[in-house]
Write an enzyme that holds these catalytic residues in place. Structure first.
Site, PDB file in Angstrom:
ATOM      1  N   SER A 156    -106.288 -10.993  -7.454  1.00  0.00           N
ATOM      2  CA  SER A 156    -106.702  -9.916  -6.553  1.00  0.00           C
ATOM      3  C   SER A 156    -106.941 -10.459  -5.154  1.00  0.00           C
ATOM      4  O   SER A 156    -106.933 -11.675  -4.918  1.00  0.00           O
ATOM      5  CB  SER A 156    -107.970  -9.236  -7.076  1.00  0.00           C
ATOM      6  OG  SER A 156    -109.100 -10.052  -6.825  1.00  0.00           O
ATOM      7  N   SER A 176    -109.778 -10.163  -3.412  1.00  0.00           N
ATOM      8  CA  SER A 176    -111.207 -10.181  -3.096  1.00  0.00           C
ATOM      9  C   SER A 176    -111.681 -11.462  -2.423  1.00  0.00           C
ATOM     10  O   SER A 176    -112.745 -11.481  -1.813  1.00  0.00           O
ATOM     11  CB  SER A 176    -112.034  -9.944  -4.365  1.00  0.00           C
ATOM     12  OG  SER A 176    -111.982 -11.062  -5.225  1.00  0.00           O
ATOM     13  N   LYS A 181    -115.748 -15.759  -7.321  1.00  0.00           N
ATOM     14  CA  LYS A 181    -116.483 -15.290  -6.137  1.00  0.00           C
ATOM     15  C   LYS A 181    -117.212 -16.490  -5.524  1.00  0.00           C
ATOM     16  O   LYS A 181    -117.222 -17.588  -6.075  1.00  0.00           O
ATOM     17  CB  LYS A 181    -117.520 -14.225  -6.503  1.00  0.00           C
ATOM     18  CG  LYS A 181    -116.988 -12.982  -7.188  1.00  0.00           C
ATOM     19  CD  LYS A 181    -116.182 -12.086  -6.287  1.00  0.00           C
ATOM     20  CE  LYS A 181    -115.720 -10.830  -7.017  1.00  0.00           C
ATOM     21  NZ  LYS A 181    -114.733 -10.047  -6.239  1.00  0.00           N
ATOM     22  N   SER A 217    -114.255  -6.149  -2.360  1.00  0.00           N
ATOM     23  CA  SER A 217    -114.782  -7.025  -3.392  1.00  0.00           C
ATOM     24  C   SER A 217    -115.876  -6.302  -4.181  1.00  0.00           C
ATOM     25  O   SER A 217    -116.878  -5.869  -3.610  1.00  0.00           O
ATOM     26  CB  SER A 217    -115.350  -8.310  -2.770  1.00  0.00           C
ATOM     27  OG  SER A 217    -115.930  -9.130  -3.761  1.00  0.00           O
TER      28      SER A 217
END
Length: 261
Positions: A38, A40, A101, A206
């Site tokens: 992704s 993010s 993250k 995100s």
């Protein structure tokens, strides 16, 4: 002759079993690959990047094992990530999966977003406007119309980029695509004991600790943190086709190989 064949087959099966066990142990406790699915973590990580995760960095739990096998009680050799570390973790139930993250808050920290500004323990984290981030359009990433530009006949995405610097001097780049999005203004969070607060570098795209499940991740228990992002080992723009071997090379992004964190 038949007995010898059975003996040889048995030896080969034992070798394969030991090899599979060795790979399983290595992936569970040393290094494991991770694919970026992704946007993010733009601008640091692109869709199509492959990296290795250092599994030993913060200790081990059931989430260190494939499919979260409950063979390890709690955490062993546990350690707390540092602010700014990029970590892979298992997301909350019911549809848990591995996510990547950046660690922003540690146990006891207070965190709030105000008009896109990160406030950590009551102090604004320095946010410096730097050069725009540009990304070529590819099968992996279609640029939203409002961010698309054309340079020399090539279609690019252009985003506003900022440099954040955490207490202690750790710096990284973030994207801030628009003002007034849902994650730009939040309530005050206080990270509970045994948890961390995680955010994506692409702040407006995100689903992270700013949002409670199932929209986001909420506070992430330390036992769900599987390891620290190590180094990028491969990257592809998504244009390769299995039946066209020459595209395996044209799709590769070798300049991204070897990038650390």
């Amino acid at each position: 002759m038949a007995k010898r064949k059975r003996s040889t087959l048995g030896g080969e099966l034992r070798f394969l079993a030991l090899l599979a066990l060795g790979v399983l142990l290595f992936r569970s406790f040393v290094l494991t690959p991770f694919y970026i699915p992704s946007e993010s973590m733009l601008p640091r990580l692109l869709i199509g990047d492959y990296l290795v995760v250092e599994k030993w960095a913060y200790g081990y739990s059931r989430w260190s094992l494939p499919w979260g096998w409950p063979l390890i009680p709690g955490r062993i050799f546990g350690d707390t990530p540092a602010r700014g570390d990029v970590v892979v973790f298992r997301s909350p139930e019911p549809e848990s999966h591995d996510v990547i993250k950046r660690v922003i808050g540690l146990p006891g920290d207070t965190i709030q977003m105000r008009r896109g500004q990160l406030i950590l323990n009551g102090r604004p984290v320095p946010k410096l406007r730097i050069a725009d981030f540009t990304l070529p359009e590819s099968p992996n990433y279609a640029c939203p119309d409002q961010f698309e530009i054309v340079v020399g006949g090539e279609r690019l995405c252009r985003f506003q980029r900022y440099r954040e610097t955490l207490p202690g001097g750790r710096s990284y780049d973030v994207l801030d695509l628009a003002a007034g999005t849902d994650g730009d203004n939040t309530s005050l969070f206080t990270v509970p004991a045994g948890h961390v607060f995680l955010m994506g570098d692409n702040r407006d795209n995100s689903a992270d600790s700013r949002f409670a499940p199932p929209v986001g991740m909420g506070y992430v228990p330390l036992e769900r943190v599987q390891g620290r992002a190590g180094v990028s080992v491969f990257s592809t723009d998504g244009s390769a086709a299995w039946l066209k071997p020459w595209t395996w090379f044209s799709a590769a992004r070798p300049e991204r190989i070897g990038e650390g964190f």
